[in-house]
Design a protein around this motif. Sequence first.
Motif, PDB file in Angstrom:
ATOM      1  N   TYR A   1       2.866  21.460  36.144  1.00  0.00           N
ATOM      2  CA  TYR A   1       2.221  20.206  35.727  1.00  0.00           C
ATOM      3  C   TYR A   1       3.006  19.525  34.611  1.00  0.00           C
ATOM      4  CZ  TYR A   1      -1.831  21.528  38.528  1.00  0.00           C
ATOM      5  OH  TYR A   1      -2.677  21.844  39.556  1.00  0.00           O
ATOM      6  N   LEU A   2       3.520  20.341  33.702  1.00  0.00           N
ATOM      7  CA  LEU A   2       4.294  19.757  32.599  1.00  0.00           C
ATOM      8  C   LEU A   2       5.534  19.042  33.114  1.00  0.00           C
ATOM      9  CD1 LEU A   2       4.736  19.362  29.584  1.00  0.00           C
ATOM     10  CD2 LEU A   2       5.879  21.584  29.530  1.00  0.00           C
ATOM     11  N   ILE A   3       6.206  19.674  34.090  1.00  0.00           N
ATOM     12  CA  ILE A   3       7.416  19.045  34.640  1.00  0.00           C
ATOM     13  C   ILE A   3       7.059  17.761  35.352  1.00  0.00           C
ATOM     14  CG2 ILE A   3       9.225  19.311  36.391  1.00  0.00           C
ATOM     15  CD1 ILE A   3       9.277  22.296  35.665  1.00  0.00           C
ATOM     16  N   ILE A   4       5.923  17.752  36.105  1.00  0.00           N
ATOM     17  CA  ILE A   4       5.508  16.530  36.802  1.00  0.00           C
ATOM     18  C   ILE A   4       5.214  15.416  35.792  1.00  0.00           C
ATOM     19  CG2 ILE A   4       3.700  15.504  38.229  1.00  0.00           C
ATOM     20  CD1 ILE A   4       3.502  18.223  39.668  1.00  0.00           C
ATOM     21  N   ALA A   5       4.507  15.760  34.698  1.00  0.00           N
ATOM     22  CA  ALA A   5       4.170  14.744  33.678  1.00  0.00           C
ATOM     23  C   ALA A   5       5.420  14.200  33.019  1.00  0.00           C
ATOM     24  CB  ALA A   5       3.222  15.363  32.645  1.00  0.00           C
ATOM     25  N   ILE A   6       6.341  15.134  32.733  1.00  0.00           N
ATOM     26  CA  ILE A   6       7.589  14.686  32.063  1.00  0.00           C
ATOM     27  C   ILE A   6       8.368  13.741  32.976  1.00  0.00           C
ATOM     28  CG2 ILE A   6       9.846  15.471  31.255  1.00  0.00           C
ATOM     29  CD1 ILE A   6       8.470  17.924  30.102  1.00  0.00           C
ATOM     30  N   CYS A   7       8.427  14.048  34.257  1.00  0.00           N
ATOM     31  CA  CYS A   7       9.147  13.183  35.194  1.00  0.00           C
ATOM     32  C   CYS A   7       8.497  11.804  35.282  1.00  0.00           C
ATOM     33  CB  CYS A   7       9.195  13.843  36.586  1.00  0.00           C
ATOM     34  SG  CYS A   7      10.244  15.319  36.659  1.00  0.00           S
ATOM     35  N   ALA A   8       7.160  11.785  35.306  1.00  0.00           N
ATOM     36  CA  ALA A   8       6.462  10.492  35.382  1.00  0.00           C
ATOM     37  C   ALA A   8       6.734   9.643  34.141  1.00  0.00           C
ATOM     38  CB  ALA A   8       4.960  10.736  35.575  1.00  0.00           C
ATOM     39  N   VAL A   9       6.627  10.299  32.981  1.00  0.00           N
ATOM     40  CA  VAL A   9       6.881   9.550  31.729  1.00  0.00           C
ATOM     41  C   VAL A   9       8.320   9.079  31.683  1.00  0.00           C
ATOM     42  CG1 VAL A   9       6.949   9.743  29.231  1.00  0.00           C
ATOM     43  CG2 VAL A   9       5.035  10.700  30.488  1.00  0.00           C
ATOM     44  N   SER A  10       9.266   9.937  32.153  1.00  0.00           N
ATOM     45  CA  SER A  10      10.677   9.553  32.145  1.00  0.00           C
ATOM     46  C   SER A  10      10.904   8.341  33.035  1.00  0.00           C
ATOM     47  CB  SER A  10      11.539  10.737  32.609  1.00  0.00           C
ATOM     48  OG  SER A  10      11.382  11.839  31.746  1.00  0.00           O
ATOM     49  N   SER A  11      10.268   8.304  34.205  1.00  0.00           N
ATOM     50  CA  SER A  11      10.426   7.145  35.096  1.00  0.00           C
ATOM     51  C   SER A  11       9.899   5.877  34.440  1.00  0.00           C
ATOM     52  CB  SER A  11       9.666   7.408  36.414  1.00  0.00           C
ATOM     53  OG  SER A  11      10.175   8.551  37.055  1.00  0.00           O
ATOM     54  N   LEU A  12       8.723   5.970  33.791  1.00  0.00           N
ATOM     55  CA  LEU A  12       8.158   4.805  33.087  1.00  0.00           C
ATOM     56  C   LEU A  12       9.072   4.352  31.963  1.00  0.00           C
ATOM     57  CD1 LEU A  12       5.831   2.832  32.679  1.00  0.00           C
ATOM     58  CD2 LEU A  12       4.734   4.545  31.207  1.00  0.00           C
ATOM     59  N   PHE A  13       9.654   5.320  31.252  1.00  0.00           N
ATOM     60  CA  PHE A  13      10.559   4.997  30.150  1.00  0.00           C
ATOM     61  C   PHE A  13      11.803   4.259  30.644  1.00  0.00           C
ATOM     62  CE2 PHE A  13      14.364   6.320  27.832  1.00  0.00           C
ATOM     63  CZ  PHE A  13      14.127   5.658  26.632  1.00  0.00           C
ATOM     64  N   VAL A  14      12.394   4.743  31.765  1.00  0.00           N
ATOM     65  CA  VAL A  14      13.599   4.103  32.314  1.00  0.00           C
ATOM     66  C   VAL A  14      13.279   2.671  32.741  1.00  0.00           C
ATOM     67  CG1 VAL A  14      15.255   4.157  34.210  1.00  0.00           C
ATOM     68  CG2 VAL A  14      14.671   6.267  32.998  1.00  0.00           C
ATOM     69  N   LEU A  15      12.122   2.456  33.384  1.00  0.00           N
ATOM     70  CA  LEU A  15      11.729   1.109  33.786  1.00  0.00           C
ATOM     71  C   LEU A  15      11.565   0.191  32.572  1.00  0.00           C
ATOM     72  CD1 LEU A  15      10.869  -0.873  35.969  1.00  0.00           C
ATOM     73  CD2 LEU A  15       8.533   0.014  35.786  1.00  0.00           C
ATOM     74  N   THR A  16      10.898   0.703  31.516  1.00  0.00           N
ATOM     75  CA  THR A  16      10.723  -0.093  30.281  1.00  0.00           C
ATOM     76  C   THR A  16      12.071  -0.427  29.652  1.00  0.00           C
ATOM     77  OG1 THR A  16       8.622   1.012  29.900  1.00  0.00           O
ATOM     78  CG2 THR A  16       9.599  -0.145  28.035  1.00  0.00           C
ATOM     79  N   LEU A  17      12.985   0.571  29.654  1.00  0.00           N
ATOM     80  CA  LEU A  17      14.317   0.364  29.094  1.00  0.00           C
ATOM     81  C   LEU A  17      15.054  -0.752  29.811  1.00  0.00           C
ATOM     82  CD1 LEU A  17      16.654   1.253  27.259  1.00  0.00           C
ATOM     83  CD2 LEU A  17      17.260   2.942  28.976  1.00  0.00           C
ATOM     84  N   LEU A  18      14.994  -0.755  31.151  1.00  0.00           N
ATOM     85  CA  LEU A  18      15.691  -1.796  31.914  1.00  0.00           C
ATOM     86  C   LEU A  18      15.118  -3.180  31.630  1.00  0.00           C
ATOM     87  CD1 LEU A  18      16.091   0.034  35.358  1.00  0.00           C
ATOM     88  CD2 LEU A  18      17.845  -0.359  33.612  1.00  0.00           C
ATOM     89  N   LEU A  19      13.774  -3.313  31.572  1.00  0.00           N
ATOM     90  CA  LEU A  19      13.152  -4.611  31.274  1.00  0.00           C
ATOM     91  C   LEU A  19      13.529  -5.091  29.887  1.00  0.00           C
ATOM     92  CD1 LEU A  19       9.589  -4.099  32.806  1.00  0.00           C
ATOM     93  CD2 LEU A  19      11.462  -5.485  33.717  1.00  0.00           C
ATOM     94  N   TYR A  20      13.455  -4.202  28.919  1.00  0.00           N
ATOM     95  CA  TYR A  20      13.772  -4.612  27.534  1.00  0.00           C
ATOM     96  C   TYR A  20      15.234  -5.042  27.397  1.00  0.00           C
ATOM     97  CZ  TYR A  20      14.298  -4.422  22.507  1.00  0.00           C
ATOM     98  OH  TYR A  20      14.563  -4.739  21.208  1.00  0.00           O
ATOM     99  N   THR A  21      16.147  -4.294  28.086  1.00  0.00           N
ATOM    100  CA  THR A  21      17.569  -4.643  28.025  1.00  0.00           C
ATOM    101  C   THR A  21      17.805  -6.030  28.604  1.00  0.00           C
ATOM    102  OG1 THR A  21      18.135  -2.311  28.251  1.00  0.00           O
ATOM    103  CG2 THR A  21      19.881  -3.913  28.693  1.00  0.00           C
ATOM    104  N   ALA A  22      17.132  -6.353  29.708  1.00  0.00           N
ATOM    105  CA  ALA A  22      17.304  -7.673  30.324  1.00  0.00           C
ATOM    106  C   ALA A  22      16.829  -8.779  29.393  1.00  0.00           C
ATOM    107  CB  ALA A  22      16.537  -7.719  31.646  1.00  0.00           C
TER     108      ALA A  22
END
Length: 811
Positions: A708-729
């Motif tokens: 479960y921890l690995i699944i949560a970490i992956c989900a948060v990481s995906s959200l973080f990468v998406l936020t990073l791309l929007l902010y960079t743009a």
Amino acid sequence: MEISQQVFEMVITPEDRLGSRCLLLLVLLLPAWEAGSGQIHYSVPEEVKHGTFVGRIAQDLGLELAELVPRLFRVASKGRGDLLEVNLQNGILFVNSRIDREELCGRSAECSIHLEVIVDRPLQVFHVEVEVKDINDNPPVFPVKDQRISIYESRLPDSLFPLEGATDADIGSNSILTYKLSSNEYFALDVKTNSDDSTQIGLVLRKSLDREKAPEHNLFLMATDEGKPELTGTVQLLVIVLDVNDNAPSFGQSEYEVKIFENSDNGTIVIRLNASDRDEGVNGEVSYSFNSLVPPIVSDQFRIDPQTGEIVIKGNIDFEKVNLYKIRIDATDKGHPPLAGHCTVLVKILDENDNVPQIALTSLSLPVREDAQFGTVIALLSVSDLDSDANGRVTCFLTPDVPFKLVSTFKNYYSLVLDSALDRESVANYELVVTARDGGSPPLSATVSVSVDVSDVNDNAPTFAQPEYTVFVKENNPPGCHIFTVSARDADAQENALVSYSLVERRVGERALSSYVSVHAESGKVYALQPLDHEELELLQFQVSARDAGVPPLGSNVTLQVFVLDENDNAPALLPPGPGGGAGVVSQLVARSVGTGHVVAKVRAVDADSGYNAWLSYELQAAAGAARSPFRVGLYTGEISTTRALDEADAPRQRLLVLVKDHGEPALTATATVLLSLEDSGQAPKASSRASAGVAGTGTALVDVNVYLIIAICAVSSLFVLTLLLYTALRCSAPPSEGACGPGKPRLVCSSAVGSWSYSQQRRQRVCSGEGPPKADLMAFSPSLPPCPVVADMSEPQDLNDHCSKLMVSV
């Protein structure tokens, strides 16, 4: 009334030579407003004493006595000296020095002193006209003490002999003269008025003369004016009786009128005179000449041809100096004795446009505040032209197109006023050109330049280059270190542009912001007053205020987000395994029947640091001289499991040392002791079963939790990468920030043996949006990337060529 009474007592004194006449004239001193002109009009007799009351000028202008001195009340009179003065204590206009009307205005019918009353703060100008009344202070004066008149005895009765009359410098009734001749039997006085209202007098022969009886006649001519009291002047007339030639030359008319333009060329013929003589021969030959009483101003400008009678110009004729010449001409025959006829030539000078207008700046109020109201008076101007009529009619205008205009306040007086808004930051100086043009043909003009400086007012607040700045600071910094410099620019000038900086105080938890940072008031340098602790305060967000020194001061704020970067300053801390266990010691029963890979125990530890510094790994330390252990520990899980099946040869008590190490630089460690008791399954079946079940259950639960921890970490990481791309743009076009943050800071992505981790400023944007406590750092793992070292300070360049792949993102 007391002042007026004192002034009357001052004027009417026994020593005043005018006596009771002044009392009548002083009645005329009451001020009157000139109808429709807005100008104050006073009158005062000439020759009155110093201190004579003229008018209550302050009261008539509507000014309070108490504001005369503070508002710099003053009176200016162009070319009139200090004839009139104002008492600033009571606002009374009085005579300051002797006023001679004849000296001021000559024989002009109107004589006035024009005053400019100027009041500053605010600037106002008033025009006052003081009429100087004439008094009979000049007696009639004859040009010579005695006049010699030669008369032939053959002259018939009623013959007329011109006399030079007297002149009176006064005007009006004071200059109207009556003549009286001393009593005699031969002569009477002839008085007549010419077309120019001048009086021509002459002697009329009443009966024939007899030279042998009386060769000379002494007469007295007295001139009396109509002033009160009357003044008189006398001249002695010496009549010489001549013999022989009994016909004098005569002109067609006694007076000729001629008009010529000024500036006519020398040699221009003014008039050609012709006199006839009824005699014959030498007695009928006539020669022409100026009368001996002609003033020098005539003989300097004109000459007459003795033979032809032509009067021609020989000097410069200037209308502005003299506009009328009165020339007496004698026509004399060549008889023995010669006889003379007489006539008068009136030469009227016509004006030409030969004088350029004159411009005078009488008052300047500079510089002009940029927030001055429309209609504010900047300067006062007066124009003049010596020409007359249309040639002397002057108009003024401004060039080029500027936020000012000229307003006519009185005849030939103008005010330069503000016509539109000023902005010193756009234009700090105006060069105005005032042009005065007369109405002549062709017109003449003159210009004057006025330099108008615009003074600054505090209408611009200090501004920062960007609304907020991001600063990265390593924790455990030395107290008082410089972490950033803020800079604001003010478009105003001098003290209005002098910027000072200060903190916008607020609470940071239980403490004041000023206990963490300070800002230098002049340089804008921001200092950390104490070491910062990433574990206590990850983000310090505050505002710096910039204020100028204007009145009132203006200011603006800028936001600083100070990220405290983590350093590896916390060693791993072991957690107790459960009730009854001590920290760092794990005790566990293990059945000898467990298979390979079975989890028998778990070491738990945490690290107060964040990011890579908090990533823990576990290693099993082998005891010196001991056989190979049948157990191993998970590198990142801390789970102790079997490496083979247990047998009877294995010692019943196993003591394992587990080294817990973080990934900081340098790495910090902690050691945990695991005590395992091996039991045969037959000796304690229930206990063994329970222990095995407990260990197995524990292992299964730990595996589920990790999934479960690995699944949560992956989900948060995906959200973080998406936020990073929007902010960079959104921020890719933003200008680079200053200070420790530096332009174009990279986002670092690194990997290890089991995964990758990232530390990004995009996360900081999310954390700083509120006032709540900062979140923990985010690590995302992936086994596909190579390992890399920890970067302690994102504000300094690092060498990551061997271990890291870098993604550059402008912040």
